[in-house]
Design a protein around this motif. Structure first.
Motif, PDB file in Angstrom:
ATOM      1  N   ASP A 130      66.095  44.769  70.152  1.00  0.00           N
ATOM      2  CA  ASP A 130      65.967  43.533  69.383  1.00  0.00           C
ATOM      3  C   ASP A 130      66.320  42.312  70.231  1.00  0.00           C
ATOM      4  O   ASP A 130      65.677  41.262  70.132  1.00  0.00           O
ATOM      5  CB  ASP A 130      66.860  43.574  68.141  1.00  0.00           C
ATOM      6  N   LYS A 131      67.340  42.447  71.063  1.00  0.00           N
ATOM      7  CA  LYS A 131      67.731  41.337  71.929  1.00  0.00           C
ATOM      8  C   LYS A 131      66.587  40.952  72.869  1.00  0.00           C
ATOM      9  O   LYS A 131      66.335  39.765  73.119  1.00  0.00           O
ATOM     10  CB  LYS A 131      68.973  41.707  72.739  1.00  0.00           C
ATOM     11  N   LYS A 132      65.894  41.952  73.399  1.00  0.00           N
ATOM     12  CA  LYS A 132      64.761  41.686  74.288  1.00  0.00           C
ATOM     13  C   LYS A 132      63.632  40.981  73.536  1.00  0.00           C
ATOM     14  O   LYS A 132      63.006  40.058  74.051  1.00  0.00           O
ATOM     15  CB  LYS A 132      64.251  42.994  74.893  1.00  0.00           C
ATOM     16  N   LEU A 133      63.377  41.428  72.302  1.00  0.00           N
ATOM     17  CA  LEU A 133      62.317  40.811  71.494  1.00  0.00           C
ATOM     18  C   LEU A 133      62.666  39.373  71.125  1.00  0.00           C
ATOM     19  O   LEU A 133      61.797  38.496  71.141  1.00  0.00           O
ATOM     20  CB  LEU A 133      62.086  41.637  70.223  1.00  0.00           C
ATOM     21  N   ILE A 134      63.929  39.132  70.812  1.00  0.00           N
ATOM     22  CA  ILE A 134      64.361  37.773  70.484  1.00  0.00           C
ATOM     23  C   ILE A 134      64.190  36.857  71.682  1.00  0.00           C
ATOM     24  O   ILE A 134      63.696  35.730  71.570  1.00  0.00           O
ATOM     25  CB  ILE A 134      65.841  37.773  70.007  1.00  0.00           C
ATOM     26  N   GLU A 135      64.573  37.352  72.860  1.00  0.00           N
ATOM     27  CA  GLU A 135      64.417  36.553  74.081  1.00  0.00           C
ATOM     28  C   GLU A 135      62.945  36.314  74.387  1.00  0.00           C
ATOM     29  O   GLU A 135      62.554  35.215  74.796  1.00  0.00           O
ATOM     30  CB  GLU A 135      65.100  37.271  75.252  1.00  0.00           C
ATOM     31  N   GLU A 136      62.131  37.325  74.185  1.00  0.00           N
ATOM     32  CA  GLU A 136      60.691  37.185  74.412  1.00  0.00           C
ATOM     33  C   GLU A 136      60.094  36.162  73.438  1.00  0.00           C
ATOM     34  O   GLU A 136      59.247  35.344  73.818  1.00  0.00           O
ATOM     35  CB  GLU A 136      60.002  38.541  74.226  1.00  0.00           C
ATOM     36  N   MET A 137      60.568  36.193  72.191  1.00  0.00           N
ATOM     37  CA  MET A 137      60.075  35.241  71.196  1.00  0.00           C
ATOM     38  C   MET A 137      60.480  33.817  71.564  1.00  0.00           C
ATOM     39  O   MET A 137      59.688  32.875  71.431  1.00  0.00           O
ATOM     40  CB  MET A 137      60.622  35.613  69.814  1.00  0.00           C
ATOM     41  N   ARG A 138      61.701  33.635  72.038  1.00  0.00           N
ATOM     42  CA  ARG A 138      62.137  32.304  72.473  1.00  0.00           C
ATOM     43  C   ARG A 138      61.242  31.766  73.589  1.00  0.00           C
ATOM     44  O   ARG A 138      60.842  30.598  73.580  1.00  0.00           O
ATOM     45  CB  ARG A 138      63.583  32.355  72.972  1.00  0.00           C
ATOM     46  N   LYS A 139      60.946  32.618  74.558  1.00  0.00           N
ATOM     47  CA  LYS A 139      60.088  32.192  75.669  1.00  0.00           C
ATOM     48  C   LYS A 139      58.687  31.847  75.180  1.00  0.00           C
ATOM     49  O   LYS A 139      58.080  30.873  75.643  1.00  0.00           O
ATOM     50  CB  LYS A 139      60.030  33.297  76.726  1.00  0.00           C
ATOM     51  N   THR A 140      58.170  32.640  74.246  1.00  0.00           N
ATOM     52  CA  THR A 140      56.838  32.378  73.695  1.00  0.00           C
ATOM     53  C   THR A 140      56.809  31.033  72.969  1.00  0.00           C
ATOM     54  O   THR A 140      55.862  30.252  73.108  1.00  0.00           O
ATOM     55  CB  THR A 140      56.429  33.503  72.714  1.00  0.00           C
ATOM     56  N   ILE A 141      57.870  30.750  72.189  1.00  0.00           N
ATOM     57  CA  ILE A 141      57.960  29.472  71.473  1.00  0.00           C
ATOM     58  C   ILE A 141      58.020  28.314  72.469  1.00  0.00           C
ATOM     59  O   ILE A 141      57.328  27.302  72.307  1.00  0.00           O
ATOM     60  CB  ILE A 141      59.206  29.462  70.551  1.00  0.00           C
ATOM     61  N   GLU A 142      58.854  28.461  73.499  1.00  0.00           N
ATOM     62  CA  GLU A 142      58.988  27.410  74.514  1.00  0.00           C
ATOM     63  C   GLU A 142      57.651  27.134  75.201  1.00  0.00           C
ATOM     64  O   GLU A 142      57.302  25.974  75.448  1.00  0.00           O
ATOM     65  CB  GLU A 142      60.038  27.815  75.554  1.00  0.00           C
ATOM     66  N   GLU A 143      56.904  28.189  75.512  1.00  0.00           N
ATOM     67  CA  GLU A 143      55.604  28.023  76.157  1.00  0.00           C
ATOM     68  C   GLU A 143      54.636  27.283  75.259  1.00  0.00           C
ATOM     69  O   GLU A 143      53.907  26.390  75.705  1.00  0.00           O
ATOM     70  CB  GLU A 143      55.032  29.398  76.530  1.00  0.00           C
ATOM     71  N   ARG A 144      54.618  27.632  73.987  1.00  0.00           N
ATOM     72  CA  ARG A 144      53.705  26.969  73.053  1.00  0.00           C
ATOM     73  C   ARG A 144      54.050  25.494  72.878  1.00  0.00           C
ATOM     74  O   ARG A 144      53.161  24.637  72.834  1.00  0.00           O
ATOM     75  CB  ARG A 144      53.733  27.670  71.693  1.00  0.00           C
ATOM     76  N   ILE A 145      55.344  25.208  72.779  1.00  0.00           N
ATOM     77  CA  ILE A 145      55.767  23.814  72.621  1.00  0.00           C
ATOM     78  C   ILE A 145      55.425  23.017  73.873  1.00  0.00           C
ATOM     79  O   ILE A 145      54.980  21.872  73.804  1.00  0.00           O
ATOM     80  CB  ILE A 145      57.284  23.741  72.324  1.00  0.00           C
ATOM     81  N   SER A 146      55.623  23.636  75.037  1.00  0.00           N
ATOM     82  CA  SER A 146      55.308  22.972  76.295  1.00  0.00           C
ATOM     83  C   SER A 146      53.814  22.659  76.399  1.00  0.00           C
ATOM     84  O   SER A 146      53.425  21.554  76.788  1.00  0.00           O
ATOM     85  CB  SER A 146      55.747  23.854  77.467  1.00  0.00           C
ATOM     86  N   LYS A 147      52.979  23.628  76.015  1.00  0.00           N
ATOM     87  CA  LYS A 147      51.525  23.419  76.064  1.00  0.00           C
ATOM     88  C   LYS A 147      51.070  22.336  75.092  1.00  0.00           C
ATOM     89  O   LYS A 147      50.057  21.663  75.311  1.00  0.00           O
ATOM     90  CB  LYS A 147      50.799  24.728  75.749  1.00  0.00           C
ATOM     91  N   ALA A 148      51.825  22.165  73.994  1.00  0.00           N
ATOM     92  CA  ALA A 148      51.466  21.176  72.969  1.00  0.00           C
ATOM     93  C   ALA A 148      52.069  19.807  73.250  1.00  0.00           C
ATOM     94  O   ALA A 148      52.021  18.921  72.406  1.00  0.00           O
ATOM     95  CB  ALA A 148      51.911  21.668  71.598  1.00  0.00           C
ATOM     96  N   GLY A 149      52.645  19.652  74.448  1.00  0.00           N
ATOM     97  CA  GLY A 149      53.193  18.353  74.821  1.00  0.00           C
ATOM     98  C   GLY A 149      54.569  18.075  74.247  1.00  0.00           C
ATOM     99  O   GLY A 149      54.938  16.918  74.028  1.00  0.00           O
ATOM    100  N   GLY A 150      55.317  19.151  73.982  1.00  0.00           N
ATOM    101  CA  GLY A 150      56.690  18.968  73.514  1.00  0.00           C
ATOM    102  C   GLY A 150      56.862  18.884  72.006  1.00  0.00           C
ATOM    103  O   GLY A 150      57.931  18.520  71.531  1.00  0.00           O
TER     104      GLY A 150
END
Length: 200
Positions: A31-51
């Protein structure tokens, strides 16, 4: 008997105190790995959308996307309840203070884990669901709404539907809410309320 709303003891994100009897959740290594993976995925999406937090393309809200203050302003003549001054567009406006739940630093592991569980631990689907939720909260002004002493249009709803929040709480400190459906005035309900008003 006419019920009266009492918000003096209403718990919100802003005044709720931690319950020492509730233990912090523990997660498995997976679960810890999935949570970390989800955080990275969210960060990538926000970054691509200009913050900014964006919703999934084609996603449809079941709740209104109009900001609650705009709903209130368009129906101001229907209520006697006053709300705080609209801070949007004012000098010094700070989105982090205005909408804290939409800020990454406030997204706990427990919060992300709830979305993972809801989507059978599928990171992409959980991220879609989470981003849609945060986008709606920010667009609708949920954090701003719960700061109000009395909910907008409560006087209208109270005159139609007998309900109350009790001054006291249950043994675990949760608020007690009573609703007497049998005393509801259905004809007034339909005539005076619409979906957007009821969501407030």
């Amino acid at each position: 008997r006419k019920f009266k709303m009492d918000f003096s003891n209403r718990r919100t994100q802003l005044n709720a105190q931690p319950n020492p009897s509730i233990k912090e959740p523990t997660f498995s290594d997976e679960d810890k790995k999935l949570i970390e993976e989800m955080r990275k995925t969210i960060e990538e999406r926000i970054s691509k959308a200009g913050g900014v937090v964006t919703c999934t393309p084609g996603w449809k809200n079941v709740l209104p996307v109009v900001h609650w203050r705009d709903i209130y302003a368009s129906r101001r003549n229907q209520t006697s309840i006053e709300v705080s001054e609209d801070p949007r567009g004012k000098p010094g406006f700070d989105l982090k203070l205005y909408s804290p739940s939409s800020q990454p630093e406030n997204w706990s592991d427990a919060l992300l884990h709830r979305f993972l569980r809801a989507r059978q631990r599928d990171v992409e689907k959980a991220t879609d669901m989470f981003m849609n939720c945060i986008h709606w909260r920010e667009s609708y002004g949920v954090d701003d709404l719960i700061r109000q002493e009395v909910m907008p249009f409560n006087d209208v709803i109270e005159s139609i539907l007998a309900h109350a929040i009790h001054k006291k709480t249950d043994v675990e400190g949760r608020p007690l809410y009573f609703q007497r459906i049998g005393l509801a005035n259905a004809s007034d309900f339909v005539e005076r309320c619409d979906d957007e008003m009821l969501h407030l």
